[in-house]
Enzyme design. Structure first.
Site, PDB file in Angstrom:
ATOM      1  N   LYS A   1      48.136  65.798  44.480  1.00 22.00           N
ATOM      2  CA  LYS A   1      48.886  65.155  43.411  1.00 22.00           C
ATOM      3  C   LYS A   1      50.263  64.727  43.925  1.00 22.00           C
ATOM      4  O   LYS A   1      50.735  65.188  44.963  1.00 22.00           O
ATOM      5  CB  LYS A   1      49.093  66.112  42.220  1.00 22.00           C
ATOM      6  CG  LYS A   1      47.821  66.456  41.458  1.00 22.00           C
ATOM      7  CD  LYS A   1      47.308  65.272  40.675  1.00 22.00           C
ATOM      8  CE  LYS A   1      46.058  65.632  39.875  1.00 22.00           C
ATOM      9  NZ  LYS A   1      44.899  65.888  40.741  1.00 22.00           N
TER      10      LYS A   1
ATOM     11  N   SER B   1      41.575  60.902  40.408  1.00 21.59           N
ATOM     12  CA  SER B   1      42.859  60.967  39.708  1.00 21.59           C
ATOM     13  C   SER B   1      43.981  60.281  40.476  1.00 21.59           C
ATOM     14  O   SER B   1      45.044  60.026  39.909  1.00 21.59           O
ATOM     15  CB  SER B   1      43.252  62.424  39.433  1.00 21.59           C
ATOM     16  OG  SER B   1      43.719  63.052  40.598  1.00 21.59           O
TER      17      SER B   1
END
Length: 230
Positions: free
Chosen positions: A189, A151
């Site tokens: 993230k 991701s």
């Protein structure tokens, strides 16, 4: 000899890699250098590569190695090695560069961190790994995690990479962090606070941004380096 714009771009890339562990995007480079289009950045990148100051890693988004700095810049800005090395041993600096006056330091390798769907929080030391002393500060605690998932691939963080994390409980917008979600899921993230909520942003269009309440997110640390084995 480098032009002023080439020096500015090289300085920007080096500073961002030391701060975030990844190079800035071409859009960020364009804005920082006040250029009208990304084609100008492409030309500057190519010139720096041809002169041996940087190297682009093939098939990896935003993956750039700084191989050397101009003499004046090197005296004022110590180079932090981000890429290269072997796991569970003192890393070999990228591009064959020697790390001077900054020997390898061991940090605990805590296991795996999801760059995708959050996985169970990591709390046990699995091993230790050597990282260049220039990458970390002796005034702070650090640990390392193996990335699982894709991701964050558009920031040059790939599945299987080792990320070096500085322990801290706060983050600024744009920081890449280890976030503990709902007390039991850990994920890597980009952090952003917006409208009283916290957004955990992926760097891959296949993944959606997660928007959570402040009390659902506990920052565990901030990315300061990346180690990749070849």
């Amino acid at each position: 000899m480098l032009t002023r714009k080439q020096v500015e771009l090289l300085s920007l890339i080096n500073e961002r890699m030391q701060a975030d562990g990844v190079a800035p995007s071409f859009d960020e480079m364009k804005d920082a250098l006040n250029l009208r289009s990304k084609s100008g950045i492409h030309r500057l990148i190519t010139a720096l590569e041809e002169r041996g100051f940087i190297r682009r890693l093939p098939h990896r988004a935003r993956a750039i190695e700084v191989l050397k700095l101009p003499e004046k810049m090197a005296r004022s800005e110590p180079l932090s090695v981000i890429q290269g090395g072997a796991r569970a041993a003192p890393p070999r600096p990228a591009g064959g560069m020697a790390v001077q006056s900054a020997g390898a330091m061991e940090v605990p390798l805590m296991g795996r961190i999801a760059a995708g769907t959050p996985i169970e929080a990591i709390s046990e030391v699995a091993n230790h790994i050597g990282v260049p002393g220039a990458m970390i500060s002796s005034r702070s605690k650090h640990y390392a995690l193996e990335v699982q998932g894709d991701s964050m691939i558009d920031l040059g963080i790939n599945d299987g990479d080792i990320v070096v994390i500085r322990e801290q409980s706060t983050a600024e917008n744009g920081d890449i962090v280890v976030a503990l979600v709902d007390g039991h899921e850990a994920t890597l993230k980009r952090f952003r606070r917006t409208k009283g909520m916290i957004a955990l942003e992926a760097a891959n269009p296949a993944y959606e941004t997660r928007v959570l309440r402040d009390d659902q997110v506990n920052v565990q640390g901030r990315l300061v380096g990346l180690i990749r084995s070849y």
